[in-house]
Design a protein around this motif. Structure first.
Motif, PDB file in Angstrom:
ATOM      1  N   VAL A  54       0.901  -1.258   0.135  1.00  0.00           N
ATOM      2  CA  VAL A  54      -0.092  -0.020  -0.340  1.00  0.00           C
ATOM      3  C   VAL A  54       0.828   1.245  -0.058  1.00  0.00           C
ATOM      4  O   VAL A  54       1.825   1.295   0.818  1.00  0.00           O
ATOM      5  CB  VAL A  54      -0.951   0.062   1.466  1.00  0.00           C
ATOM      6  N   THR A  55       0.526   2.055  -0.897  1.00  0.00           N
ATOM      7  CA  THR A  55       1.329   3.246  -1.182  1.00  0.00           C
ATOM      8  C   THR A  55       1.129   4.268   0.311  1.00  0.00           C
ATOM      9  O   THR A  55       1.973   5.148   0.781  1.00  0.00           O
ATOM     10  CB  THR A  55       1.130   4.110  -2.323  1.00  0.00           C
ATOM     11  N   HIS A  56      -0.289   4.484   0.454  1.00  0.00           N
ATOM     12  CA  HIS A  56      -0.830   5.332   1.541  1.00  0.00           C
ATOM     13  C   HIS A  56      -2.003   5.101   1.755  1.00  0.00           C
ATOM     14  O   HIS A  56      -2.898   4.289   0.999  1.00  0.00           O
ATOM     15  CB  HIS A  56      -0.630   6.789   0.974  1.00  0.00           C
ATOM     16  N   GLU A  57      -2.729   5.601   2.919  1.00  0.00           N
ATOM     17  CA  GLU A  57      -4.061   5.278   3.591  1.00  0.00           C
ATOM     18  C   GLU A  57      -4.989   5.969   2.701  1.00  0.00           C
ATOM     19  O   GLU A  57      -6.603   5.794   3.212  1.00  0.00           O
ATOM     20  CB  GLU A  57      -4.032   5.652   5.034  1.00  0.00           C
ATOM     21  N   HIS A  58      -5.128   6.831   1.694  1.00  0.00           N
ATOM     22  CA  HIS A  58      -6.332   7.577   1.233  1.00  0.00           C
ATOM     23  C   HIS A  58      -7.263   6.529   0.455  1.00  0.00           C
ATOM     24  O   HIS A  58      -6.592   5.256  -0.006  1.00  0.00           O
ATOM     25  CB  HIS A  58      -5.876   8.729   0.175  1.00  0.00           C
ATOM     26  N   SER A  59      -8.539   6.617   0.618  1.00  0.00           N
ATOM     27  CA  SER A  59      -9.495   5.645   0.192  1.00  0.00           C
ATOM     28  C   SER A  59      -9.415   4.973  -1.183  1.00  0.00           C
ATOM     29  O   SER A  59      -9.503   3.835  -1.499  1.00  0.00           O
ATOM     30  CB  SER A  59     -10.858   6.312   0.383  1.00  0.00           C
ATOM     31  N   ASP A  60      -8.847   5.911  -2.123  1.00  0.00           N
ATOM     32  CA  ASP A  60      -8.617   5.252  -3.788  1.00  0.00           C
ATOM     33  C   ASP A  60      -7.551   4.237  -3.765  1.00  0.00           C
ATOM     34  O   ASP A  60      -6.996   3.940  -4.983  1.00  0.00           O
ATOM     35  CB  ASP A  60      -8.461   6.642  -4.707  1.00  0.00           C
ATOM     36  N   HIS A  61      -6.982   3.994  -2.647  1.00  0.00           N
ATOM     37  CA  HIS A  61      -5.817   3.173  -2.558  1.00  0.00           C
ATOM     38  C   HIS A  61      -5.910   2.107  -1.732  1.00  0.00           C
ATOM     39  O   HIS A  61      -5.249   1.103  -1.732  1.00  0.00           O
ATOM     40  CB  HIS A  61      -4.338   3.944  -2.040  1.00  0.00           C
ATOM     41  N   ILE A  62      -6.970   2.066  -0.909  1.00  0.00           N
ATOM     42  CA  ILE A  62      -7.362   1.081   0.272  1.00  0.00           C
ATOM     43  C   ILE A  62      -8.776   0.446   0.213  1.00  0.00           C
ATOM     44  O   ILE A  62      -8.881  -0.379   1.005  1.00  0.00           O
ATOM     45  CB  ILE A  62      -6.812   1.478   1.808  1.00  0.00           C
ATOM     46  N   ALA A  63      -9.477   0.899  -0.442  1.00  0.00           N
ATOM     47  CA  ALA A  63     -10.812   0.548  -0.595  1.00  0.00           C
ATOM     48  C   ALA A  63     -11.363  -0.826  -0.532  1.00  0.00           C
ATOM     49  O   ALA A  63     -12.023  -1.230   0.250  1.00  0.00           O
ATOM     50  CB  ALA A  63     -11.748   1.399  -1.803  1.00  0.00           C
ATOM     51  N   GLY A  64     -10.438  -1.650  -1.087  1.00  0.00           N
ATOM     52  CA  GLY A  64     -10.722  -3.187  -1.377  1.00  0.00           C
ATOM     53  C   GLY A  64     -10.007  -3.908  -0.221  1.00  0.00           C
ATOM     54  O   GLY A  64     -10.045  -5.295  -0.333  1.00  0.00           O
ATOM     55  N   LEU A  65      -9.032  -3.343   0.455  1.00  0.00           N
ATOM     56  CA  LEU A  65      -8.358  -3.924   1.371  1.00  0.00           C
ATOM     57  C   LEU A  65      -9.165  -5.076   2.322  1.00  0.00           C
ATOM     58  O   LEU A  65      -8.619  -6.117   2.602  1.00  0.00           O
ATOM     59  CB  LEU A  65      -7.376  -3.178   2.290  1.00  0.00           C
ATOM     60  N   GLY A  66      -9.982  -4.475   3.100  1.00  0.00           N
ATOM     61  CA  GLY A  66     -10.694  -5.128   4.006  1.00  0.00           C
ATOM     62  C   GLY A  66     -11.108  -6.425   3.521  1.00  0.00           C
ATOM     63  O   GLY A  66     -11.228  -7.571   3.988  1.00  0.00           O
ATOM     64  N   VAL A  67     -11.908  -6.446   2.458  1.00  0.00           N
ATOM     65  CA  VAL A  67     -12.417  -7.469   1.728  1.00  0.00           C
ATOM     66  C   VAL A  67     -11.489  -8.545   1.466  1.00  0.00           C
ATOM     67  O   VAL A  67     -11.551  -9.845   1.732  1.00  0.00           O
ATOM     68  CB  VAL A  67     -13.528  -7.139   0.506  1.00  0.00           C
ATOM     69  N   LEU A  68     -10.528  -8.150   0.551  1.00  0.00           N
ATOM     70  CA  LEU A  68      -9.424  -8.933   0.316  1.00  0.00           C
ATOM     71  C   LEU A  68      -8.704  -9.645   1.300  1.00  0.00           C
ATOM     72  O   LEU A  68      -8.342 -10.880   1.344  1.00  0.00           O
ATOM     73  CB  LEU A  68      -8.590  -8.382  -0.625  1.00  0.00           C
ATOM     74  N   SER A  69      -8.256  -8.998   2.349  1.00  0.00           N
ATOM     75  CA  SER A  69      -7.562  -9.617   3.517  1.00  0.00           C
ATOM     76  C   SER A  69      -8.246 -10.616   4.297  1.00  0.00           C
ATOM     77  O   SER A  69      -8.026 -11.616   4.546  1.00  0.00           O
ATOM     78  CB  SER A  69      -6.993  -8.241   4.357  1.00  0.00           C
ATOM     79  N   ARG A  70      -9.671 -10.281   4.629  1.00  0.00           N
ATOM     80  CA  ARG A  70     -10.436 -11.130   5.107  1.00  0.00           C
ATOM     81  C   ARG A  70     -10.812 -12.292   4.422  1.00  0.00           C
ATOM     82  O   ARG A  70     -10.825 -13.463   5.075  1.00  0.00           O
ATOM     83  CB  ARG A  70     -11.795 -10.308   5.528  1.00  0.00           C
ATOM     84  N   LYS A  71     -11.132 -12.267   3.103  1.00  0.00           N
ATOM     85  CA  LYS A  71     -11.443 -13.518   2.583  1.00  0.00           C
ATOM     86  C   LYS A  71     -10.304 -14.420   2.197  1.00  0.00           C
ATOM     87  O   LYS A  71     -10.288 -15.615   2.337  1.00  0.00           O
ATOM     88  CB  LYS A  71     -11.994 -13.193   1.066  1.00  0.00           C
ATOM     89  N   TYR A  72      -9.097 -13.716   1.828  1.00  0.00           N
ATOM     90  CA  TYR A  72      -8.012 -14.646   1.401  1.00  0.00           C
ATOM     91  C   TYR A  72      -6.788 -14.522   2.313  1.00  0.00           C
ATOM     92  O   TYR A  72      -5.791 -15.225   2.074  1.00  0.00           O
ATOM     93  CB  TYR A  72      -7.478 -14.228   0.017  1.00  0.00           C
ATOM     94  N   GLY A  73      -6.927 -13.882   3.234  1.00  0.00           N
ATOM     95  CA  GLY A  73      -5.828 -13.862   4.419  1.00  0.00           C
ATOM     96  C   GLY A  73      -4.418 -13.215   3.628  1.00  0.00           C
ATOM     97  O   GLY A  73      -3.210 -13.729   4.021  1.00  0.00           O
TER      98      GLY A  73
END
Length: 265
Positions: A54-73
């Motif tokens: 991740v480059t930084h925490e603005h939403s246009d760079h992290i919006a999908g993080l939660g779904v991907l990390s929870r589903k696929y670890g």
């Protein structure tokens, strides 16, 4: 080694980089579904991802993080400042703390056969960075979300085979556009975004005889047009005091709503 812009623009960013045995993303700023669809289009299953950088925490760079990390670890790599921003984002939902892995700029991380090398950038976020990625003798870079570049930036990006570089806005479109003054000032500032002209000036200093291509990324929907970014950068390169012409190498413009074809190196 190959790189593919799954999406790049002010509304969401997600870049794939992979080798024969390793798959990573630079940012996951679009929906989980769009990210997965983009990966499947590359014949990569989401569970085959080895990490999201991740480059930084603005939403246009992290919006999908939660779904991907929870589903696929999937492990999430970012600077400590960016990780704090991710933790503070209420829109992501809970992310397993064990998946949040801190990195430092200019300290390399090895993921299987990829060497990932974060570098500092100037942007209005907690602790932003850009990424260089090496596999054997092949090198690519993704550098967006920076208001200004300097000799450190230029030196850090020498010798890349392929670069995705920001060309965020046309200055005149931004100045006369609908954005409020404070936002225009932010974008034009040293911690904002690179204009088409400045992108062309930066790229001019990174060219070499064996470069395989440049991708222009993170275009503003309101303050830029793909054709204008392409032509402005091309003309800046041609006008620069280098031996290169804007037509001497492939120049692409990343799309915000669909992937570009993958570029093999």
């Amino acid at each position: 080694m190959r790189m593919c812009s799954i999406a790049s623009g002010s509304s969401g960013n997600c870049i794939y980089i992979g080798s024969d045995c390793t798959n990573i993303l630079i940012d996951a700023g679009i929906s989980g579904k769009r990210t997965i669809d983009g990966l499947l289009g590359l014949d990569v299953k989401p569970e085959e991802l080895d990490g999201i950088f991740v480059t930084h925490e603005h939403s246009d760079h992290i919006a999908g993080l939660g779904v991907l990390s929870r589903k696929y670890g999937i492990p999430i790599y970012a600077t400590e400042g960016t990780l704090n921003g991710i933790r503070a984002s209420s829109s992501l939902g809970k992310i397993d703390e064990s998946l949040l892995l801190p990195i430092k700029t200019d300290q390399k991380i090895t993921v299987k056969d990829l060497i990932i090398d974060p570098m500092k950038v100037s942007h209005d976020a907690n602790e932003p960075c850009a990424y260089r990625v090496k596999c054997e003798n092949k090198k690519v870079a993704v550098i967006t979300d920076l208001g200004v570049y300097d000799e450190y930036t230029v030196g850090s990006l020498q010798g890349m085979d392929l670069i995705l570089a920001e060309a965020n806005h046309d200055i005149r479109m931004l100045e006369v556009g609908p954005y409020p003054y404070y936002l225009k000032k932010r974008i034009l500032g040293d911690r904002g975004h690179l204009s088409n002209e400045n992108s062309g000036k930066l790229i001019s200093r990174l060219l070499h005889d064996n470069i395989k291509g440049i991708i222009l990324g993170h275009l503003s929907k309101e303050n830029n047009i793909p054709e204008l970014a392409f032509e402005t950068v091309r003309l800046e390169i041609t006008a620069s005091d280098t031996p290169y012409n804007g037509n001497d190498f492939p120049l692409y413009v990343a799309k915000r709503d669909c992937p570009l074809p993958a570029i093999e190196i």
